[in-house]
Scaffold this motif. Structure first.
Motif, PDB file in Angstrom:
ATOM      1  N   ARG A  64       0.823  -1.219   0.000  1.00 34.94           N
ATOM      2  CA  ARG A  64       0.000   0.000   0.000  1.00 34.94           C
ATOM      3  C   ARG A  64       0.857   1.270   0.000  1.00 34.94           C
ATOM      4  O   ARG A  64       0.394   2.332  -0.379  1.00 34.94           O
ATOM      5  CB  ARG A  64      -0.946   0.025   1.188  1.00 34.94           C
ATOM      6  CG  ARG A  64      -0.252   0.173   2.522  1.00 34.94           C
ATOM      7  CD  ARG A  64      -1.186   0.643   3.590  1.00 34.94           C
ATOM      8  NE  ARG A  64      -1.483   2.068   3.449  1.00 34.94           N
ATOM      9  CZ  ARG A  64      -1.770   2.856   4.470  1.00 34.94           C
ATOM     10  NH1 ARG A  64      -1.837   2.377   5.684  1.00 34.94           N
ATOM     11  NH2 ARG A  64      -2.020   4.139   4.278  1.00 34.94           N
ATOM     12  N   MET A  69       0.353   3.021  -5.682  1.00 35.53           N
ATOM     13  CA  MET A  69      -0.913   3.007  -4.945  1.00 35.53           C
ATOM     14  C   MET A  69      -1.529   4.397  -4.832  1.00 35.53           C
ATOM     15  O   MET A  69      -2.743   4.536  -4.726  1.00 35.53           O
ATOM     16  CB  MET A  69      -0.729   2.370  -3.561  1.00 35.53           C
ATOM     17  CG  MET A  69      -0.666   0.854  -3.586  1.00 35.53           C
ATOM     18  SD  MET A  69      -2.022   0.067  -4.521  1.00 35.53           S
ATOM     19  CE  MET A  69      -3.442   0.513  -3.500  1.00 35.53           C
ATOM     20  N   ALA A  95      -5.041  -0.168   2.075  1.00 32.38           N
ATOM     21  CA  ALA A  95      -4.960   1.201   1.575  1.00 32.38           C
ATOM     22  C   ALA A  95      -6.183   2.024   1.977  1.00 32.38           C
ATOM     23  O   ALA A  95      -6.249   3.224   1.694  1.00 32.38           O
ATOM     24  CB  ALA A  95      -4.819   1.184   0.053  1.00 32.38           C
TER      25      ALA A  95
END
Lengths: 227, 760
Positions: A64, A69, A95
């Motif tokens: 994440r 991301m 996330a």
């Protein structure tokens, strides 16, 4: 419609996802290295399965923080379709793009099998090609698919139709309310433990996964025309 | 430098903690590292002086059975290793066979028995990691994993622990790295109570022009170390694997390595990129005997020398001695040789994957293997004395008494009165026959989306990207047969593996083998080994499946000797995906044919084991001419598109073949046969060269005609129908049972056993 498949160190279903997009939809799918910080050139993103960063610390917990991301979060914000499969689902949870968390399977073993699922909501961008309540078969392969969320979150997921798929019959991992896949409130981010990319031809044992990809294309063409 | 000076500095190196060369000689310390006095004298002769502790360690691992095959080399020469498809025979990381279209299949099986006996999770996991490195060090992309496992009796808690942890370890490594574990086999027998067997096989594919070799060539070229740093784990693993498991086996736990499949995934992808860039001169993994074996073997194969500077080797612990660095078996490490000046290109790829690397030495031209540490030369050895001139033991065997005594045992008589239904249920509940789903559902067998036949059928089938072809693969070996008659059992192992591959629609191409035996120093064990190798060789010759690589694991002894357990890993080629065939009945109304001849052969059978609790008599015999005809007949029918299902007859005979064929779809069968034998013998005899095929009604007559023309005995025995398995033998109804009842016994057996110690 152009797909991006972000690749983290330790991803191992990245090629499979790209192959599924090409074979089912005949649309381009690029593998995108985790250091990329822009996904502006893509219309949809598939976070693949595998063991990003060896699943060290917690599943998805290190991936994440990858530069890619931020681009995924940005794409989700813009309303692009984001699909997280298996480890991809775990990354989406870490996330914060989907609610809840993942625990080790209740029987403590890794489980690989073709599982029966029920389509809980067919009005999503990912599920429109299925019938409401349809029973489908998709493979699972995970050691940590025991989805958990608190009661209030579960109620919200139920009330807003955010549960996309539920295990039918046997619950293979002990997940709350038999949840196999959920979407965010807006419905454009789907995370699921089963692998639709492993079920696109009869010889694979099922081709029920193909319609998930077709649903995505159909949705996109509905929004932007068949370009 | 003068030779005398070199020798002096070598001698001086002996640190305070380590024994001096004189102490090694006077106190016979070479025995501690598994070397004999005779071998120690050879070393002294080769060096022209006494070896120091580091050099002694290097010799001890390179001359261990695990690395040098000193006990088995003369026997291994008997295997047929040539054939029109052989691209790479034994001697490299793995063998390779031509599969057409410019592609080759690369495969090998290897044991990790001793580590798995003391630390089953890591022992099994690193066994998988090692065999994967063997395959990708050839430049091939690994596409499938298989395994062959042997454990003791599941009522022992320790055995359940070993079984559970070994399976979890195999699963962990394969699942994380993302290579599907598509097949395997498991047998249980008291002889493995203290000494389980864990054999892992990896199959890869590559364009033939990308085939790599483990060689070091070109004076001055850099030797690059890649991957995990070196620790103290696994020191003397190769020597440990070449001894009997004694009472102190637990103390050998530090000899077991710890695996990191995530690291290996990075290493795999980086090496694949380096292969595609075509910048490698040589590549080899650091497996057994770590840095020592990889570097010396590369130098020996390249007919060159090598100089290593141990200060450059990445280390995860401080204060490691040269002995420890050289003998560490830390996992996930590779050694590369590239052209001088191209280090930067290599570095670029390794940086992308976040892998550490170091230039640890240079190729030399003087045939010496020279090691530096903190400015001193700590070893200086002629390379060829480590590899090519390793000692060979010419042993001979003696036929054991039990073999003679078994000639008079006639299990067919004592077993003929058993009730057939009861017998079938007990055989299906035997862990040897019972469903192995408890095992393979822990393995990701679908990653890479190429698995067309998943675990549970005769052979696994993996399709090849961009081609209409597929690869079928199977691991086999019936240790009871081998125990009763090693020659026959060895031949059966090859024949059955080939039959499994044929029943999946593939032409058998070649094998890799793992010879798991007891101590070769025992005359009777050596006899088993020799006989088994002869039987396997004969079968490989007749079935045209050369041996392209393998592994030997001797000294499998703890409280007693294991059953001799040669394992065959067979690979076959499916020419067209339409030919892929599985064992499950597909359609109600299909006609059933039994191919081959049933004889009264219950020696070493599953029935004998479950009813009488013993392994006695003579095992089934295999006539290789008949076997070859059967394969041709089955393949011809499959290629004509006439075959709905095919399942060979093995453990548990026709009864189990029929029952297993009903389980997949829940489709029953009505069988009515006339047989010269009692029902029990007909149902449970384990005669070889037989299979049950189901054929759509319209093709039945043509099928029978074809098979008869091809000289294959072919009897129509009934049809697929309903949801019961009914069998009449000579007009007498002997089985009439719902498929579901049989299936729940077969499915439940292993989970029930394991429930005692696990929650699922």
């Amino acid at each position: 419609m152009r797909f991006a498949v972000p690749v983290f160190p330790g991803s191992n279903c990245d090629q499979d996802c790209a192959k599924a997009v090409r074979e089912v939809l005949e649309r381009p799918a690029d593998l995108v290295w985790y250091t990329e910080d822009s996904l502006d050139n893509y219309d949809a993103i598939i976070l693949p399965g595998g063991f990003s960063y060896g699943d060290y610390l917690r599943t998805g917990a290190l991936a994440r923080f990858s530069p890619v991301m931020e681009a995924v979060a940005e794409a989700a914000e813009k309303g692009k379709l984001v699909l997280g499969i298996c480890n991809g689902f775990q990354v989406l949870l870490e996330a914060g793009l989907l609610p809840g968390a993942m625990r080790v399977n209740d029987h403590l073993q890794f489980r690989c099998s073709i599982q029966t699922l029920q389509v809980e909501n067919n009005s999503l961008p990912f599920t429109a090609c299925y019938k409401q309540g349809e029973i489908i078969r998709l493979p699972i392969a995970h050691g940590e698919g025991n989805y958990y969320c608190d009661d209030q979150t579960l109620q919200e997921l139920e009330d807003r139709g955010q549960i996309a798929f539920r295990y039918h019959g046997e619950n293979p991992n002990g997940s709350v309310a038999g949840i196999a896949g959920i979407v965010n409130r807006r419905g454009n981010v789907l995370g699921l433990m089963p692998h639709p990319e492993r079920a696109i031809h009869d010889w694979m044992g099922s081709r029920d996964g193909a319609r998930l990809f077709r649903s995505m294309l159909q949705y996109w063409e509905g929004m932007y025309g068949a370009a | 430098m003068q030779p005398e000076q070199k020798t002096d500095s070598v001698m001086q190196r002996a640190s305070e903690k380590e024994p001096t060369p004189e102490m090694i000689r006077d106190q016979e310390l070479f025995r501690e590292v598994g070397l004999s006095l005779e071998e120690f004298k050879m070393i002294t002769h080769y060096l022209g002086r006494l070896p120091n502790w580091t050099e002694l360690g290097i010799y001890s691992v390179m001359w261990s059975e695990h690395c040098s095959y000193k006990n088995s080399k003369p026997l291994l020469k008997r295997f047929p290793v040539d054939g029109p498809r052989v691209v790479q025979g034994p001697g490299e990381g793995a063998g390779a066979l031509d599969i057409g279209d410019g592609q080759a299949v690369v495969f090998k099986i290897e044991s990790h028995n001793h580590p798995s006996a003391v630390e089953p999770f890591q022992g099994a996991a690193t066994g998988v990691g090692g065999i994967i490195r063997d395959v990708f060090s050839m430049g091939a992309r690994p596409v499938a994993l298989l395994n062959s496992l042997r454990f003791g009796q599941l009522h022992h808690p320790r055995v359940r622990y070993l079984f559970e942890q070994a399976v979890a370890g195999i699963a962990h490594y394969g699942n994380v790295i993302g290579i599907p574990t598509v097949g395997g086999e498991v047998e249980f027998d008291a002889s493995y109570d203290g000494n389980p067997l864990v054999n892992a096989m990896c199959v890869g594919v590559l364009p033939q022009e990308e085939l790599q070799k483990g060689v070091a060539r070109g004076k001055g070229n850099p030797v690059i170390y890649v991957g995990a740093s070196t620790g103290r784990d696994g020191i003397h693993g190769a020597t440990f694997a070449s001894e009997e498991l004694g009472e102190d086996a637990e103390e050998k736990r530090p000899s077991v390595q710890v695996g990191d499949p995530f690291m290996e995934k990075l290493l795999l992808e980086a090496c694949m990129e380096l292969v595609k860039k075509n910048i490698l001169i040589g590549i080899q993994d650091m497996g057994a005997a770590g840095l020592t074996s990889s570097s010396t073997e590369m130098a020996a194969k390249g007919e060159s020398g090598m100089e290593l500077d141990l200060d450059q080797v990445p280390q995860r612990e401080t204060g490691m001695t040269p002995y420890e660095i050289m003998l560490s078996e830390s996992q996930e490490r590779m050694l590369l040789v590239v052209e001088d000046g191209r280090e930067g290109e290599v570095q670029q790829v390794l940086d992308k994957w976040g892998l550490q690397s170091a230039v640890v030495g240079r190729v030399t031209a003087d045939g010496r293997y020279r090691i530096r540490h903190r400015g001193n030369i700590v070893a200086d050895i002629p390379v060829n004395t480590l590899v090519d001139d390793a000692p060979v033991q010419y042993r001979s065997g003696v036929e054991p008494a039990y073999y003679r005594e078994n000639a008079d045992v006639q299990p067919e008589k004592s077993l003929s009165q058993v009730d057939p239904v009861d017998a079938l249920k007990r055989v299906l509940a035997s862990p040897n026959v019972a469903s192995k789903e408890w095992v393979y559902r822990q393995y990701d067998h679908m990653v890479r989306t190429s698995t067309a036949v998943r675990p549970g059928s005769d052979a696994a089938v993996v399709v090849l990207d961009g081609l209409d072809k597929a690869l079928a693969m199977s691991t086999d070996g019936n240790s009871r047969y081998v125990y009763l008659d090693p020659r026959e059992g060895g031949a059966v192992a090859v024949a059955e593996a080939a039959r499994n591959v044929v029943c999946s629609g593939a032409q058998p191409l070649g094998i890799t083998d793992c010879l798991n035996f007891g101590s070769p120093e025992k005359l009777e064990v050596f006899w088993q080994l020799e006989q088994a190798v002869d039987g396997m060789s004969e079968a490989c010759r007749r079935l045209e499946t050369p041996v392209v690589g393998g592994n030997v694991s001797l000294y499998n002894e703890s409280k007693g000797t294991i059953h001799p357990s040669p394992i065959v890993g067979m690979v076959g080629l499916v020419e067209n995906r339409r030919h892929i065939t599985t064992q499950s009945f597909k359609r109600d109304g299909d006609r059933l044919f039994l191919l081959g001849e049933t004889k009264a052969e219950l020696g070493g059978s599953e029935l004998q084991s479950v009813i009488e609790g013993k392994v006695a008599g003579r095992p089934p015999r295999v006539d290789l001419e008949v076997e070859a005809k059967l394969h041709q007949g089955i393949l011809a029918a499959i290629r004509k598109g006439w075959v709905s299902s095919a399942h060979d007859c093995s453990n548990g005979g026709v009864a189990v073949t029929l029952a297993e064929s009903t389980f997949g779809e829940g489709l029953g069968a009505e069988v009515d046969v006339t047989s010269p034998w009692d029902p029990i013998v007909f149902l449970f005899s384990e005669s070889q060269s037989r299979a049950v095929l189901s054929i759509p009604p319209q093709h039945g007559d043509a099928f029978r005609q074809l098979l008869e023309e091809m000289g294959v005995p072919c009897a129509e025995i009934g049809r697929v129908t309903g949801d019961r398995l009914t069998v009449r033998v000579n007009g007498q109804q002997v089985i009439d049972t719902p498929v579901q009842d049989l299936r729940s016994i077969w499915e439940g057996a292993i989970p029930c056993e394991m429930n005692r110690s696990s929650t699922n």
